[in-house]
Design an enzyme around this catalytic site. Structure first.
Site, PDB file in Angstrom:
ATOM      1  N   ARG A  75       0.861  -1.196   0.000  1.00 15.39           N
ATOM      2  CA  ARG A  75       0.000   0.000   0.000  1.00 15.39           C
ATOM      3  C   ARG A  75       0.893   1.240   0.000  1.00 15.39           C
ATOM      4  NH1 ARG A  75      -3.335  -0.101   5.281  1.00 15.39           N
ATOM      5  NH2 ARG A  75      -4.662  -1.592   4.222  1.00 15.39           N
ATOM      6  N   ARG A 144      -0.689   6.656   9.754  1.00 12.89           N
ATOM      7  CA  ARG A 144      -0.879   6.105   8.400  1.00 12.89           C
ATOM      8  C   ARG A 144      -1.098   7.242   7.386  1.00 12.89           C
ATOM      9  NH1 ARG A 144      -3.142   0.767   8.751  1.00 12.89           N
ATOM     10  NH2 ARG A 144      -2.232  -0.277  10.547  1.00 12.89           N
ATOM     11  N   LYS A 208      -2.180   1.389  15.294  1.00  7.15           N
ATOM     12  CA  LYS A 208      -2.241   2.287  14.137  1.00  7.15           C
ATOM     13  C   LYS A 208      -2.844   3.644  14.507  1.00  7.15           C
ATOM     14  CE  LYS A 208      -5.458  -0.474  12.280  1.00  7.15           C
ATOM     15  NZ  LYS A 208      -6.466  -1.006  11.362  1.00  7.15           N
ATOM     16  N   LYS A 210      -4.709   7.203  12.661  1.00  8.31           N
ATOM     17  CA  LYS A 210      -5.246   7.735  11.401  1.00  8.31           C
ATOM     18  C   LYS A 210      -5.668   9.190  11.522  1.00  8.31           C
ATOM     19  CE  LYS A 210      -6.599   3.230   9.864  1.00  8.31           C
ATOM     20  NZ  LYS A 210      -7.629   2.279   9.473  1.00  8.31           N
ATOM     21  N   CYS A 431     -15.026  -3.203   1.609  1.00  8.83           N
ATOM     22  CA  CYS A 431     -13.608  -3.438   1.882  1.00  8.83           C
ATOM     23  C   CYS A 431     -13.132  -4.607   1.026  1.00  8.83           C
ATOM     24  CB  CYS A 431     -13.398  -3.736   3.356  1.00  8.83           C
ATOM     25  SG  CYS A 431     -14.007  -5.371   3.807  1.00  8.83           S
ATOM     26  N   CYS A 437      -7.779 -10.904   2.570  1.00  2.00           N
ATOM     27  CA  CYS A 437      -7.706 -10.417   3.945  1.00  2.00           C
ATOM     28  C   CYS A 437      -7.805 -11.570   4.945  1.00  2.00           C
ATOM     29  CB  CYS A 437      -8.811  -9.400   4.222  1.00  2.00           C
ATOM     30  SG  CYS A 437      -8.675  -8.803   5.917  1.00  2.00           S
ATOM     31  N   CYS A 476     -15.730  -8.100   8.063  1.00  5.44           N
ATOM     32  CA  CYS A 476     -15.607  -8.351   9.498  1.00  5.44           C
ATOM     33  C   CYS A 476     -15.842  -7.019  10.206  1.00  5.44           C
ATOM     34  CB  CYS A 476     -14.225  -8.938   9.830  1.00  5.44           C
ATOM     35  SG  CYS A 476     -12.928  -7.708  10.031  1.00  5.44           S
ATOM     36  N   CYS A 480     -12.931  -1.486   7.774  1.00  2.00           N
ATOM     37  CA  CYS A 480     -12.069  -0.833   6.784  1.00  2.00           C
ATOM     38  C   CYS A 480     -12.880  -0.086   5.725  1.00  2.00           C
ATOM     39  CB  CYS A 480     -11.161  -1.852   6.111  1.00  2.00           C
ATOM     40  SG  CYS A 480     -10.145  -2.738   7.284  1.00  2.00           S
TER      41      CYS A 480
END
Ligand code: HEM
Ligand code: SF4
Length: 557
Positions: A75, A144, A208, A210, A431, A437, A476, A480
């Protein structure tokens, strides 16, 4: 400060990684497996990639006693989602040479490639580096990709905001040179003092992080779904500063009531560039020092803010900044969608927004999207800008070049495709989920287009086909595809089954709520048939589906 006992295993991997180098070089040389060593698995994320395996063939390979079919997803870091035509051309060829060929535009305004074999990681990253693109910190426990409202025609301050996205991204990059050494064969750093990292130290963040910047009235970035949201305040046509919102995050875990989606809380206003960058930086240091490092499911900033309390968080932030935040200033969001088709900005430049279903750029029998985009890039007359809704804006086109771009868009069917898609399809997001995934419980991007095709006649039956209802699906509960912020959210529970959430608003200011559990397709269609019938019959003028669901108390707030 956070309890430093019972650190999660990833914490140890980070601190003993020698600046995220680990044994990556050795892992790459090992030809026996397509995977990297176990500890390097966590480290590759910081370099912008995930190790994955093809889940479609997992069982078959296991029966044949074969190792999983490993590959990598890479990515890029593209603050504000803007690249040049030269960079798009490079991405096109790199995708063809080393990945599945599909260029996936993500909900965080970047692109990712799937199916890259271990031996092809270095060539991929070197080819990207040749056009000044990198994947540093695109995944992992760091800040990110910084996203920003995407449409330049929306406001004269657009360029200024995008420069902020870039500056913030650079200010929060890890200092380690590991990326350059491991993937680009740069000389090994002898004096490690050069990479001393005051922000991330050797433990990085607990999880993470964001950041999104919104330019009202459009909340295309879903600013409240981010750890840190900056909302641009425009006064007398000029950027006055930003409201700061902290502690947003969309993921939760099935069966773990301690986890939840949370909207970011606005804590104040900051102006002047220096103060803005300082405040952003110190939000990260508070999270670094107070975030939970033992349970990764409770480690995001949203839990830190709730554990400390918003006021205590704010005081700690102000103490570290050395100044007080001003009171948050007024603004209003009125939309969240992309502006499809042609638009012109204040300088007379033209922009065409293409609908890219679930962000997947490829050529298929129905539409040669990838070919069309390559032809456009080769004219060198348009910049490429990704939107947080997984679409693509061709931008900065001069009036004199518009006919050329228009001809390609028309001849290759892009205009027809963009104009003909229903409003619900154009506002849908899914997603990645299967087959790559590892966390997916159900399909998302491979299934949502089919489900929408089945929902369209139902909407049509009730005269709702051109309603811009936002439908989002994730495989899930990690969110995302930002399903918790949709009017209709599908969250995968097991293969072919989804929890149905309704009642989110259309602006990203209210989370949806679980309405039905574990529905299969038949269950989804019959529930939505009933709900759409009621909505069409009983809605107030202009009322959105999400607002209707709340007013009618279909779900408990
Ligand atoms: C605990 C939480 C989460 C975990 C463990 C997680 C993990 C992952 C993984 C493994 C992928 C790779 C899927 C693939 O490409 O095959 C992915 C993709 C992605 N995730 Fe997450 N994720 C989480 C939450 C979120 C949230 C809340 C957002 C944004 C609001 C997000 C944004 C993305 C984006 C933009 C992609 C790229 C693909 C796309 O646009 O669908 N993630 N995530
Ligand atoms: S929401 Fe779940 S299934 Fe979808 S990409 Fe994220 S982690 Fe994977």
């Amino acid at each position: 400060m956070s309890d430093q006992k019972n650190l999660s295993p990833i914490e140890k991997i980070k601190t003993s990684s020698d600046g995220l180098r680990g044994t990556l070089k050795e892992s790459l040389l090992d030809e026996i497996t397509g995977a990297v060593r176990e500890e390097d698995h966590a480290l590759v994320k910081f370099h912008g990639m995930y190790e994955q395996d093809d889940r479609d063939v997992r069982e078959e390979r296991a029966l044949k006693k074969l190792d999983k079919l490993y590959s990598f997803m890479i990515r890029l870091r593209i603050p504000g989602g803007l690249i040049s035509p030269e960079q798009w051309i490079a991405a096109h060829h790199i995708a063809g040479a080393y990945s599945t060929g599909v260029i996936k535009i993500t909900t965080r305004q970047t692109i990712q490639l799937h199916g890259i074999l271990k031996r092809d990681i270095k060539p991929t990253l070197k080819d990207f580096d040749a056009v000044k693109l990198d994947s540093i910190a695109a995944c992992g426990d760091v800040n990110r990709n910084v996203i920003a409202s995407s449409h330049p025609a929306q406001s004269p301050i657009h360029k200024e905001i995008h420069d902020y996205a870039d500056r913030i991204s650079r200010a929060l990059l890890p200092k380690t040179r590991a990326y350059y050494e491991v993937w680009l064969d740069e000389e090994v750093l002898v004096d490690k003092k050069d990479e001393e990292d005051k922000l991330y130290q050797d433990r990085y963040l607990p999880r993470k992080f964001k950041i999104a910047i919104a330019i009202p009235p459009n909340n295309d970035v879903d600013v409240f779904g981010n750890d840190l949201g900056l909302i641009a305040i425009v006064e007398n046509g000029k950027l006055a500063g930003f409201n700061l919102a902290v502690g947003g995050g969309l993921s939760s875990t099935h069966g773990n009531p301690g986890t939840y989606a949370r909207l970011a809380t606005e804590i104040g206003f900051v102006n002047t560039e220096e103060k803005i960058l300082k405040a952003v930086y110190e939000v990260l240091t508070v999270q670094r020092d107070f975030g939970n490092r033992s349970d990764r499911k409770l480690a995001r900033l949203k839990y830190t803010v709730d554990n400390m309390g918003v006021e205590a968080f704010k005081s700690e932030l102000e103490k570290r900044c050395g100044f007080q935040l001003e009171k948050a200033r007024p603004y209003q969001f009125t939309e969240r969608t992309d502006y499809f088709g042609w638009r012109q900005n204040n300088e007379g430049k033209w922009y065409y927004t293409i609908f890219v279903e679930n962000g997947r750029v490829l050529d298929d029998e129905k539409l040669p999207m990838k070919t069309a985009l390559l032809m456009i890039a080769e004219t060198r007359k348009a910049q490429f800008r990704f939107t947080p809704n997984q679409n693509l804006i061709l931008g900065d086109i001069d009036e004199k070049d518009k006919p050329l771009i228009e001809e390609i868009l028309n001849n290759l069917g892009i205009v027809r495709h963009t104009e003909n898609a229903s409003a619900v399809r154009k506002n849908s997001i899914a997603c990645v989920a299967f087959n790559t995934c590892p966390l997916a419980l159900a399909e998302a991007q491979r299934y949502l287009p089919t489900l929408i095709s089945k929902l369209e006649p139902v909407l049509d039956k009730y005269g709702l086909l051109q309603e811009e209802i936002s439908v989002r699906m994730t495989g899930c509960p990690n969110g995302c595809g930002r399903s918790p912020l949709a009017e209709i959210g599908f969250i995968g529970t097991s293969y072919g089954r989804y929890n149905l959430h309704i009642g989110g608003d259309r602006l990203g200011e209210r989370l949806n709520i679980r309405y039905k559990d574990n529905l299969d397709e038949e269950g989804i269609l019959s529930e939505l048939d009933r709900l759409f019938a009621a909505y069409a019959a009983q809605r107030s003028p202009g009322e959105t589906f999400g607002d209707f669901a709340i007013r009618e108390k279909l779900v408990k707030v």
